[in-house]
Structure formats: structure tokens, C-alpha cells
Design a protein around this motif. Structure first.
Motif, mmCIF file in Angstrom:
data_model
loop_
_atom_site.group_PDB
_atom_site.id
_atom_site.type_symbol
_atom_site.label_atom_id
_atom_site.label_comp_id
_atom_site.label_asym_id
_atom_site.label_seq_id
_atom_site.Cartn_x
_atom_site.Cartn_y
_atom_site.Cartn_z
ATOM 1 N N UNK A 1 0.857 -1.170 0.000
ATOM 2 C CA UNK A 1 0.000 0.000 0.000
ATOM 3 C C UNK A 1 0.903 1.233 0.000
ATOM 4 N N UNK A 2 0.724 2.046 -1.041
ATOM 5 C CA UNK A 2 1.508 3.279 -1.140
ATOM 6 C C UNK A 2 0.970 4.341 -0.205
ATOM 7 N N UNK A 3 1.814 5.257 0.174
ATOM 8 C CA UNK A 3 1.377 6.303 1.092
ATOM 9 C C UNK A 3 1.166 7.609 0.355
ATOM 10 N N UNK A 4 0.356 8.484 0.766
ATOM 11 C CA UNK A 4 -0.695 8.353 1.757
ATOM 12 C C UNK A 4 -1.995 7.815 1.157
ATOM 13 N N UNK A 14 -6.735 -7.138 -2.769
ATOM 14 C CA UNK A 14 -6.071 -8.275 -3.409
ATOM 15 C C UNK A 14 -5.067 -7.826 -4.466
ATOM 16 N N UNK A 15 -4.497 -6.649 -4.282
ATOM 17 C CA UNK A 15 -3.482 -6.143 -5.195
ATOM 18 C C UNK A 15 -2.789 -4.941 -4.579
ATOM 19 N N UNK A 92 7.643 -0.845 -9.675
ATOM 20 C CA UNK A 92 8.331 -1.643 -8.669
ATOM 21 C C UNK A 92 7.450 -2.738 -8.063
ATOM 22 N N UNK A 93 6.173 -2.760 -8.411
ATOM 23 C CA UNK A 93 5.241 -3.711 -7.794
ATOM 24 C C UNK A 93 5.574 -5.151 -8.093
ATOM 25 N N UNK A 94 5.399 -5.980 -7.087
ATOM 26 C CA UNK A 94 5.622 -7.419 -7.226
ATOM 27 C C UNK A 94 4.319 -8.186 -7.372
ATOM 28 N N UNK A 95 3.209 -7.521 -7.080
ATOM 29 C CA UNK A 95 1.885 -8.125 -7.213
ATOM 30 C C UNK A 95 1.095 -7.335 -8.254
#
Length: 99
Positions: A1-4, A14-15, A92-95
Motif C-alpha cells: 500500500x503506497x502512502x498516503x 487483493x493487489x 516496482x510492484x511485485x503483485x
């Protein structure tokens, strides 16, 4: 989960949730816009929030594929570090990205 980002209570995710996005709904959560109130509280001005809204629309409202949305985000990122942060998060996401 990216901030903010903001994930509503009870929403299943689920992602990957990009920065600045609000997720809500009973059961599996869906993107519901940007966390504009949280951004205002953190001192983001109207110009920065507007750029983030345009990025959200390109990613979630336009109805285009993820590759087409990423190309649009790359254009928008030239003028906004916040949009660049969203694009970097996606890259950069892995999911899978929550869409």
C-alpha cells in the motif's frame, strides 16, 4: 500500500494500492478516488492534488489498458513528482495492481 493511500475498514485488498488512492467497499475493495482530504492535511496544494487527480483518471477512469495508462502517466510525470511516485510504485510492484 503506497502512502498516503487510504483503505477503508473491512475492505479486502487483493493487489497493490498505489500512493494517494482510496479503497473502499464491503468485501473486495475497489479504488474510489484519491485521498484528497489526507493530502490537504499533509499540506498538498491545489496544483499537486490536481496532478494526482489527473493521474488517477488516467489509471482508473480512462478505461484503457495498464500499458496505455502507464504511457499517459509517464507524460504526466514530466511535470509532477507525485505522479512520478505513482509510476515508480507501479513499476516496482511485485503483485498485480488493484484495478
Amino acid at each position: 500500500v503506497g502512502g498516503p493511500a487510504f483503505v477503508g475498514m473491512g475492505a479486502l485488498v487483493n493487489g497493490d494500492v498505489p500512493p494517494f488512492v482510496m479503497v473502499a467497499q464491503d468485501g473486495y475493495g475497489r479504488p474510489r478516488g484519491i485521498n484528497s482530504e489526507g493530502l490537504k492535511r499533509r499540506g498538498f496544494d491545489a496544483e499537486r492534488i490536481g496532478a494526482i487527480k489527473r493521474a488517477y483518471r488516467a489509471l482508473y477512469v480512462s478505461g484503457t489498458s495498464l500499458d496505455e495508462s502507464r504511457a499517459k502517466l509517464a507524460e504526466l510525470a514530466e511535470g509532477s513528482e507525485d505522479v512520478r511516485a505513482v509510476l515508480d510504485f507501479i513499476d516496482a510492484g511485485e503483485r498485480p495492481l488493484l484495478r
